[in-house]
Design an enzyme around this catalytic site. Sequence first.
Site, PDB file in Angstrom:
ATOM      1  N   GLY A 104    -133.551  55.825  65.871  1.00 39.84           N
ATOM      2  CA  GLY A 104    -132.349  55.677  65.052  1.00 39.84           C
ATOM      3  C   GLY A 104    -131.188  56.434  65.648  1.00 39.84           C
ATOM      4  O   GLY A 104    -131.365  57.239  66.556  1.00 39.84           O
ATOM      5  N   ASP A 114    -139.785  68.263  69.445  1.00 39.61           N
ATOM      6  CA  ASP A 114    -138.553  68.771  70.069  1.00 39.61           C
ATOM      7  C   ASP A 114    -137.350  67.855  69.839  1.00 39.61           C
ATOM      8  O   ASP A 114    -136.244  68.329  69.605  1.00 39.61           O
ATOM      9  CB  ASP A 114    -138.769  69.067  71.555  1.00 39.61           C
ATOM     10  CG  ASP A 114    -139.108  67.826  72.352  1.00 39.61           C
ATOM     11  OD1 ASP A 114    -139.884  66.983  71.858  1.00 39.61           O
ATOM     12  OD2 ASP A 114    -138.594  67.689  73.477  1.00 39.61           O
ATOM     13  N   ASP A 116    -148.087  66.020  71.317  1.00 38.96           N
ATOM     14  CA  ASP A 116    -147.786  66.222  72.740  1.00 38.96           C
ATOM     15  C   ASP A 116    -147.830  67.705  73.139  1.00 38.96           C
ATOM     16  O   ASP A 116    -147.891  68.020  74.330  1.00 38.96           O
ATOM     17  CB  ASP A 116    -146.392  65.675  73.076  1.00 38.96           C
ATOM     18  CG  ASP A 116    -146.242  64.205  72.702  1.00 38.96           C
ATOM     19  OD1 ASP A 116    -147.266  63.507  72.625  1.00 38.96           O
ATOM     20  OD2 ASP A 116    -145.107  63.771  72.478  1.00 38.96           O
ATOM     21  N   ARG A 153    -170.253  52.743  85.608  1.00 37.05           N
ATOM     22  CA  ARG A 153    -168.839  52.348  85.642  1.00 37.05           C
ATOM     23  C   ARG A 153    -167.901  53.543  85.722  1.00 37.05           C
ATOM     24  O   ARG A 153    -168.248  54.646  85.320  1.00 37.05           O
ATOM     25  CB  ARG A 153    -168.484  51.597  84.355  1.00 37.05           C
ATOM     26  CG  ARG A 153    -168.916  50.159  84.398  1.00 37.05           C
ATOM     27  CD  ARG A 153    -168.610  49.474  83.093  1.00 37.05           C
ATOM     28  NE  ARG A 153    -168.878  48.059  83.248  1.00 37.05           N
ATOM     29  CZ  ARG A 153    -169.164  47.228  82.253  1.00 37.05           C
ATOM     30  NH1 ARG A 153    -169.212  47.679  81.016  1.00 37.05           N
ATOM     31  NH2 ARG A 153    -169.371  45.960  82.493  1.00 37.05           N
ATOM     32  N   ARG A 161    -146.245  61.612  76.185  1.00 42.25           N
ATOM     33  CA  ARG A 161    -144.896  61.406  76.739  1.00 42.25           C
ATOM     34  C   ARG A 161    -144.779  62.049  78.117  1.00 42.25           C
ATOM     35  O   ARG A 161    -145.597  61.802  78.977  1.00 42.25           O
ATOM     36  CB  ARG A 161    -143.833  61.975  75.781  1.00 42.25           C
ATOM     37  CG  ARG A 161    -143.486  61.040  74.668  1.00 42.25           C
ATOM     38  CD  ARG A 161    -142.222  61.461  73.992  1.00 42.25           C
ATOM     39  NE  ARG A 161    -142.282  62.858  73.582  1.00 42.25           N
ATOM     40  CZ  ARG A 161    -141.267  63.567  73.155  1.00 42.25           C
ATOM     41  NH1 ARG A 161    -140.073  63.037  73.100  1.00 42.25           N
ATOM     42  NH2 ARG A 161    -141.400  64.810  72.780  1.00 42.25           N
ATOM     43  N   GLU A 188    -150.195  59.087  79.802  1.00 43.06           N
ATOM     44  CA  GLU A 188    -149.314  57.907  79.831  1.00 43.06           C
ATOM     45  C   GLU A 188    -148.078  58.153  80.698  1.00 43.06           C
ATOM     46  O   GLU A 188    -147.510  57.218  81.253  1.00 43.06           O
ATOM     47  CB  GLU A 188    -148.874  57.522  78.413  1.00 43.06           C
ATOM     48  CG  GLU A 188    -148.044  58.585  77.706  1.00 43.06           C
ATOM     49  CD  GLU A 188    -147.584  58.205  76.306  1.00 43.06           C
ATOM     50  OE1 GLU A 188    -147.820  57.061  75.869  1.00 43.06           O
ATOM     51  OE2 GLU A 188    -146.978  59.071  75.642  1.00 43.06           O
ATOM     52  N   ARG A 218    -163.365  49.990  83.884  1.00 46.22           N
ATOM     53  CA  ARG A 218    -162.861  49.538  82.585  1.00 46.22           C
ATOM     54  C   ARG A 218    -161.779  50.509  82.130  1.00 46.22           C
ATOM     55  O   ARG A 218    -161.836  51.706  82.435  1.00 46.22           O
ATOM     56  CB  ARG A 218    -163.969  49.504  81.533  1.00 46.22           C
ATOM     57  CG  ARG A 218    -165.050  48.471  81.799  1.00 46.22           C
ATOM     58  CD  ARG A 218    -164.521  47.048  81.655  1.00 46.22           C
ATOM     59  NE  ARG A 218    -165.576  46.064  81.796  1.00 46.22           N
ATOM     60  CZ  ARG A 218    -166.011  45.561  82.959  1.00 46.22           C
ATOM     61  NH1 ARG A 218    -165.475  45.988  84.100  1.00 46.22           N
ATOM     62  NH2 ARG A 218    -166.963  44.664  82.982  1.00 46.22           N
ATOM     63  N   GLN A 253    -154.847  58.306  68.419  1.00 45.27           N
ATOM     64  CA  GLN A 253    -154.669  59.744  68.658  1.00 45.27           C
ATOM     65  C   GLN A 253    -153.782  60.406  67.605  1.00 45.27           C
ATOM     66  O   GLN A 253    -153.766  61.616  67.465  1.00 45.27           O
ATOM     67  CB  GLN A 253    -154.031  59.973  70.037  1.00 45.27           C
ATOM     68  CG  GLN A 253    -154.907  59.519  71.171  1.00 45.27           C
ATOM     69  CD  GLN A 253    -154.109  59.273  72.452  1.00 45.27           C
ATOM     70  OE1 GLN A 253    -154.016  60.146  73.290  1.00 45.27           O
ATOM     71  NE2 GLN A 253    -153.536  58.097  72.595  1.00 45.27           N
ATOM     72  N   ARG A 254    -152.992  59.617  66.918  1.00 47.65           N
ATOM     73  CA  ARG A 254    -152.092  60.200  65.913  1.00 47.65           C
ATOM     74  C   ARG A 254    -152.688  60.157  64.513  1.00 47.65           C
ATOM     75  O   ARG A 254    -152.159  60.788  63.585  1.00 47.65           O
ATOM     76  CB  ARG A 254    -150.758  59.446  65.931  1.00 47.65           C
ATOM     77  CG  ARG A 254    -149.936  59.686  67.173  1.00 47.65           C
ATOM     78  CD  ARG A 254    -148.542  60.166  66.845  1.00 47.65           C
ATOM     79  NE  ARG A 254    -147.837  59.256  65.995  1.00 47.65           N
ATOM     80  CZ  ARG A 254    -146.890  58.411  66.406  1.00 47.65           C
ATOM     81  NH1 ARG A 254    -146.539  58.389  67.680  1.00 47.65           N
ATOM     82  NH2 ARG A 254    -146.281  57.630  65.559  1.00 47.65           N
TER      83      ARG A 254
HETATM   84  O1  F6P Z   1    -144.412  62.053  70.581  1.00 47.65           O
HETATM   85  C1  F6P Z   1    -145.602  61.605  70.023  1.00 47.65           C
HETATM   86  C2  F6P Z   1    -145.999  60.278  70.615  1.00 47.65           C
HETATM   87  O2  F6P Z   1    -147.221  59.884  70.029  1.00 47.65           O
HETATM   88  C3  F6P Z   1    -146.075  60.242  72.139  1.00 47.65           C
HETATM   89  O3  F6P Z   1    -147.234  60.857  72.641  1.00 47.65           O
HETATM   90  C4  F6P Z   1    -145.977  58.763  72.391  1.00 47.65           C
HETATM   91  O4  F6P Z   1    -145.464  58.501  73.682  1.00 47.65           O
HETATM   92  C5  F6P Z   1    -145.004  58.309  71.326  1.00 47.65           C
HETATM   93  O5  F6P Z   1    -145.040  59.275  70.289  1.00 47.65           O
HETATM   94  C6  F6P Z   1    -145.314  56.960  70.747  1.00 47.65           C
HETATM   95  O6  F6P Z   1    -144.286  56.619  69.865  1.00 47.65           O
HETATM   96  P1  F6P Z   1    -144.332  55.355  68.903  1.00 47.65           P
HETATM   97  O7  F6P Z   1    -145.080  55.757  67.683  1.00 47.65           O
HETATM   98  O8  F6P Z   1    -142.902  55.070  68.622  1.00 47.65           O
HETATM   99  O9  F6P Z   1    -145.020  54.242  69.630  1.00 47.65           O
END
Ligand code: F6P
Length: 356
Positions: A81, A108, A133, A168, A177, A229, A269, A277-278
């Site tokens: 946003g 942050d 992160d 494998r 991030r 990533e 694979r 993860q969240r």
């Molecule tokens: O900052 C947390 C995070 O989960 C990062 O590790 C990841 O790159 C990003 O947010 C993913 O964001 P979104 O939920 O917008 O896909």
Amino acid sequence: MQKRLGILTSGGDCPGLNAVIRAVVNHATLTYNWQVVGIPYATRGLLERKAIPLSIHGLDLRGIDPLLNMGGTILGSINKGDTLSHVDEIIAGYHDLGLDALIGIGGDGSLAILNQLQSQGNWQFIAIPKTIDNDVGKTERVVGFDTAVNTIVDALNRLTFTAASHDRVMIVEVMGRTAGHLALHSGIAGGADVILIPEIPYTIKGVCEHLAELRDRWERRFAIVVVAEGAQIAADSSNYASCEKLSCGMGQYIADELRCCSNHQIDIRVSVLGHIQRGGIPSALDRLIATAFGKAAVDLLADGQSAQMVAWQNGQVVAVPLETVLACSPCLVDPNNFLVKTARSLSTYIGNVGIS
Ligand code: F6P
């Protein structure tokens, strides 16, 4: 003095946010007799109060108990946003709600925005760091990181069994991030053979040689590769062009490179763990951090402080000026830190020393 305290969660969600809300409501209500209001969807809740009024939750001791172990955030959150083009309206929203103080829980990016708002709006404001992160400066712990590491380690445990059964190489792409903390911590705890993070350059040849050594010297016919990533393109990349801008994702890129480098001799694979993860129930450590941070943030407000972030340093919760935190965020992995050395000493491939 009785306060009307606002609380909001901003940025990507993570486990432990509700535990912070629970601690803040509990301590503010019981110890100080303040009123707490939950602001929905971070600054959007302050901005859209007239056009599309978002319901402002009055938070009290009723119904907060289940929050301790509930993932996500009951307040909702936003991580996108153009907040900074609406500074005046957001500041007006704060005053419309009759707030005396605000606690903002964010990573942050969110904390930088909230810092600007509090400074321009002259709010009494305390920040609480959260992010999977783990890249907020000046604190050894943040809410959400530990649970995410545990989730990844659980995935690595599962993948190790199936990798071993089929000889494998399993490539696991994890979030983070621009920072490699998630990959580094989970890779070590999950026994990864290769860990690739944004902060350390590596070569495909180096990874291939390491896998060959595991196979030829130690008769290990499977391997686990954890890729952040945000890892860089390999110094000796051969197919960057075909994966341009990495729309294929870092895990897939490494898989393609390794197939090439091994003349398609390795069975590979890829698993992209993504938002798994969240999600989930916060770990005991995240609940502890969330509770300690929530309590400390309320006490700082009671003490008349503002523009501070609660931080975990040397086993204590302390207050650090937000400006100082933001000056060193995002906080990346130091390639010479003890965890990198630990991984190397256990013969995990984590990049080539000396390439840049
Ligand atoms: O900052 C947390 C995070 O989960 C990062 O590790 C990841 O790159 C990003 O947010 C993913 O964001 P979104 O939920 O917008 O896909």
